[in-house]
Structure formats: C-alpha cells, structure tokens
Motif scaffolding. Structure first.
Motif, PDB file in Angstrom:
ATOM      1  N   UNK A 201      55.837  34.914  42.387  1.00 28.18           N
ATOM      2  CA  UNK A 201      54.756  35.826  42.757  1.00 28.18           C
ATOM      3  C   UNK A 201      53.648  35.715  41.711  1.00 28.18           C
ATOM      4  N   UNK A 202      52.673  34.886  42.026  1.00 32.10           N
ATOM      5  CA  UNK A 202      51.551  34.721  41.124  1.00 32.10           C
ATOM      6  C   UNK A 202      50.292  34.484  41.937  1.00 32.10           C
ATOM      7  N   UNK A 203      49.160  34.786  41.334  1.00 35.49           N
ATOM      8  CA  UNK A 203      47.865  34.588  41.982  1.00 35.49           C
ATOM      9  C   UNK A 203      46.984  33.749  41.070  1.00 35.49           C
ATOM     10  N   UNK A 204      46.231  32.854  41.679  1.00 38.68           N
ATOM     11  CA  UNK A 204      45.303  31.994  40.934  1.00 38.68           C
ATOM     12  C   UNK A 204      43.906  32.230  41.480  1.00 38.68           C
ATOM     13  N   UNK A 205      42.989  32.620  40.607  1.00 38.80           N
ATOM     14  CA  UNK A 205      41.628  32.891  41.044  1.00 38.80           C
ATOM     15  C   UNK A 205      40.640  32.075  40.216  1.00 38.80           C
ATOM     16  N   UNK A 206      39.414  32.056  40.657  1.00 38.28           N
ATOM     17  CA  UNK A 206      38.366  31.338  39.941  1.00 38.28           C
ATOM     18  C   UNK A 206      38.170  31.934  38.559  1.00 38.28           C
ATOM     19  N   UNK A 207      37.839  31.066  37.612  1.00 41.10           N
ATOM     20  CA  UNK A 207      37.584  31.566  36.266  1.00 41.10           C
ATOM     21  C   UNK A 207      36.257  32.316  36.187  1.00 41.10           C
ATOM     22  N   UNK A 208      35.622  32.534  37.322  1.00 43.05           N
ATOM     23  CA  UNK A 208      34.449  33.415  37.367  1.00 43.05           C
ATOM     24  C   UNK A 208      34.802  34.814  36.889  1.00 43.05           C
ATOM     25  N   UNK A 209      36.076  35.196  36.985  1.00 43.30           N
ATOM     26  CA  UNK A 209      36.493  36.533  36.569  1.00 43.30           C
ATOM     27  C   UNK A 209      36.328  36.723  35.065  1.00 43.30           C
ATOM     28  N   UNK A 210      36.182  35.624  34.325  1.00 44.92           N
ATOM     29  CA  UNK A 210      36.089  35.712  32.876  1.00 44.92           C
ATOM     30  C   UNK A 210      34.674  35.963  32.363  1.00 44.92           C
ATOM     31  N   UNK A 211      33.676  35.940  33.241  1.00 48.34           N
ATOM     32  CA  UNK A 211      32.298  36.094  32.794  1.00 48.34           C
ATOM     33  C   UNK A 211      31.627  37.284  33.478  1.00 48.34           C
ATOM     34  N   UNK A 212      30.963  38.142  32.710  1.00 45.69           N
ATOM     35  CA  UNK A 212      30.286  39.297  33.304  1.00 45.69           C
ATOM     36  C   UNK A 212      28.983  38.899  33.982  1.00 45.69           C
ATOM     37  N   UNK A 213      29.108  38.197  35.086  1.00 44.66           N
ATOM     38  CA  UNK A 213      27.966  37.708  35.855  1.00 44.66           C
ATOM     39  C   UNK A 213      28.214  38.009  37.325  1.00 44.66           C
ATOM     40  N   UNK A 214      27.212  37.914  38.184  1.00 40.99           N
ATOM     41  CA  UNK A 214      27.369  38.278  39.603  1.00 40.99           C
ATOM     42  C   UNK A 214      28.515  37.565  40.310  1.00 40.99           C
ATOM     43  N   UNK A 215      28.839  36.362  39.909  1.00 46.69           N
ATOM     44  CA  UNK A 215      29.886  35.587  40.583  1.00 46.69           C
ATOM     45  C   UNK A 215      31.264  36.230  40.476  1.00 46.69           C
ATOM     46  N   UNK A 216      31.429  37.208  39.598  1.00 47.64           N
ATOM     47  CA  UNK A 216      32.728  37.857  39.425  1.00 47.64           C
ATOM     48  C   UNK A 216      33.190  38.524  40.715  1.00 47.64           C
ATOM     49  N   UNK A 217      32.253  38.953  41.557  1.00 51.93           N
ATOM     50  CA  UNK A 217      32.624  39.625  42.806  1.00 51.93           C
ATOM     51  C   UNK A 217      33.400  38.683  43.716  1.00 51.93           C
ATOM     52  N   UNK A 218      33.054  37.405  43.723  1.00 51.46           N
ATOM     53  CA  UNK A 218      33.799  36.429  44.511  1.00 51.46           C
ATOM     54  C   UNK A 218      35.245  36.335  44.037  1.00 51.46           C
ATOM     55  N   UNK A 219      35.448  36.345  42.717  1.00 46.33           N
ATOM     56  CA  UNK A 219      36.804  36.281  42.163  1.00 46.33           C
ATOM     57  C   UNK A 219      37.598  37.534  42.526  1.00 46.33           C
TER      58      UNK A 219
END
Length: 309
Positions: A237-255
C-alpha cells in the motif's frame, strides 16, 4: 511590504526578473511571464524551458556578480530557502528584492496572486488563483465524508526523514484526504523505523522524480531489514505522486489531486475522467527519493532545501 515583512521598493514596470528559488521560477511560468525571467538558479528545472535561462548559481550561494550583470529590476527570494545574507547583499548593491513565505496550500495560492500584483499582472494572478481554488473545491466534494488515510510521507529513507505538521506538504496531504502520522513541529523530522512500525501508517507516500522511480524506491525499501514490520509494506500500500508536491508553487494542486485519486479511488470511480485536464508534466530531478545510504543527515537536509522549494 513583502511577505517577509520588509518594506521594499518595487520598480515599475518590472521587465527583468531573477528568481532564486525553483518554486518562484515555476510561478513565473504559471503566470505567463517567462519572457521577463532573465536568470534563475541551477535547481530551477521546471518547466524544461527554465533550464535554458542564465544560471546564477545555487539558491543558497548565488553569484551576486552574475545577478548584477543581468541588470534585474527585481530579484525574487523565498524565506524558506534563501539566506537573509543574500538579501542584505542585494540591498547593499542597490538591487531590489521581493520575498515570499507561504506555509499552506492556500497561502501558496494567495502568494501567487500577490506576486502577480507586484509584477503588474493582477488579472493573471486572479485567473490562476480562481482556477486552483476551483480544482481544490471540486476535489473536496469528492472526498467529503471519507475518513482520512494515515500516511507516512517519505522525504528520505536513510536516514528516515518525513515532514512536520506545520509544512505546506503536510497541508497538501490533508487536502488529498490524508493525515501524516508524524506529529512534529520540525519541518524535516528524523523518524525511527521502530516508531513508524508502532504507528502503522495505512500508506507510504513517495514523491518521484520519474514515473517509475517511486515504485522502484518502494521495492528497494521493502527489502530492507525491519520494513516488513509495516502492514503497508507487506500489502504494497503505497502512493507515488509528482515531485511537484515538494515546491510551494501552483503545480502542487495537480499533485494533491493525483494523491487523492490513489488514496481514495472509490471517490472517483463514478467520475473516471472528470477533471483530467491535469496533465502530469514531466517530472523534475529535485527531491528524488534515491534510497542510497547517507552517512550525514545534515547533507541530506541541505540537499532537500536546495532542490525543493
């Protein structure tokens, strides 16, 4: 006044911008102002076009000489990554700077809107902010009433580092229908495997630099002594998401949307492709979860700070 509380002089119009943080570079592109970006850091790698900009060195130790040579109207900095000494040095050289300091996803959005105002494009900020808010509101409708998944967000595996409760990443987890098992006031707390086994997270969450790297990281980790004590490992049970989650920028919403779909697939089964305009952009190399041995936690943390944010 900027978000760090400084009274700053913003020259108008702002036509030449230097960004000293990957998140700020991403935000400039999201606002459609990439033509004004004349320089950024070695770690500014998204979108790919940002790699073509003139580099001014690292975020922590940029070349002041190179910055001045670019004749910027404004240098963008962020409190969580750049050093105050850099800001003071820019002041002494007569170079204007503007600082950001978001700590939650909502603050990321409002910070983006304020930056748009500073750069003279308030309409772009309003449009982008409204779009991000709409995505988050739609997501919360899907997740309404569902219990949060207890997760361990793995920043680094050896030493084991996660995220503290006051970080924007922890806030992103919450918006994705998750809650971190880590209750720490530190931004990048070290965890013991024994404590993780005691807490038994429902899922392990990885932010991957490449589409298959997260699964590879999980497979490597699952073979390490002690990790089989986690039900999440035994049951994969694991989830893999874009590393966009690591940056406080608009793209974080996609992650955030991506993580929600992995943790709560039942909430989206009746709406298979509803909001799928989210193109998962090519990932970056920033906070790649290489599960290699590290003899120094300080070195790992410095890499985390330099490559994320």
């Amino acid at each position: 006044m900027d978000e760090v509380g400084r009274t700053v002089r913003i020259p108008q119009p702002v036509q030449r911008i230097v960004s000293l943080a990957p998140s700020l570079t991403e935000t400039i592109y999201a606002l459609g102002l990439e033509d004004r970006l004349v320089g950024d850091t070695d770690y500014c790698d998204y979108p790919p076009d940002a790699q073509k900009k003139t580099k001014v060195g690292g975020a922590i130790n940029p070349s002041l000489e190179q910055i001045v040579a670019l004749r910027p109207d404004l240098v963008l900095v962020t409190k969580s990554l750049n050093l105050i000494e850099t800001v003071h040095a820019l002041d002494n050289l007569g170079v204007s700077s503007y600082g950001t300091d978001p700590h939650t996803v909502q603050e990321i959005i409002s910070s983006t809107e304020r930056l748009a105002d500073v750069l003279g494009v308030p309409e772009a900020g309003t449009t982008l902010g409204a779009d991000l808010q709409r995505h988050l509101a739609d997501l919360q409708q899907h997740l309404n009433g569902l219990p949060a998944r207890r997760v361990l967000f793995i920043v680094w595996s050896d030493p084991l580092i996660s995220v503290g409760k006051g970080t924007f990443i922890a806030d992103a987890l919450r918006l994705a229908g998750a809650t971190s098992i880590v209750d720490s006031a530190q931004d990048w707390p070290h965890m013991s495997l024994e404590e993780v086994v005691r807490l038994q997270p429902d899922f392990l969450v990885f932010a991957a630099a490449h589409s298959d790297s997260g699964q590879n990281d999980f497979n490597v980790l699952a073979e390490r002594p002690g990790w089989r004590g986690l039900e999440a490992v035994r049951n994969r049970r694991f989830a893999v998401i874009s590393d966009a989650v690591n940056r406080p920028a608009p793209r974080i919403v996609t992650a955030i949307e991506d993580l929600a779909r992995q943790l709560h697939p039942e909430a989206f089964s009746a709406h298979p492709e509803d909001e799928k305009e989210k193109k998962a952009p090519p990932s970056q190399q920033q906070l790649s979860l290489r599960l290699t041995n590290s003899s120094s936690g300080d070195r790992v943390l410095s890499e985390v700070c330099a490559c994320a944010l």
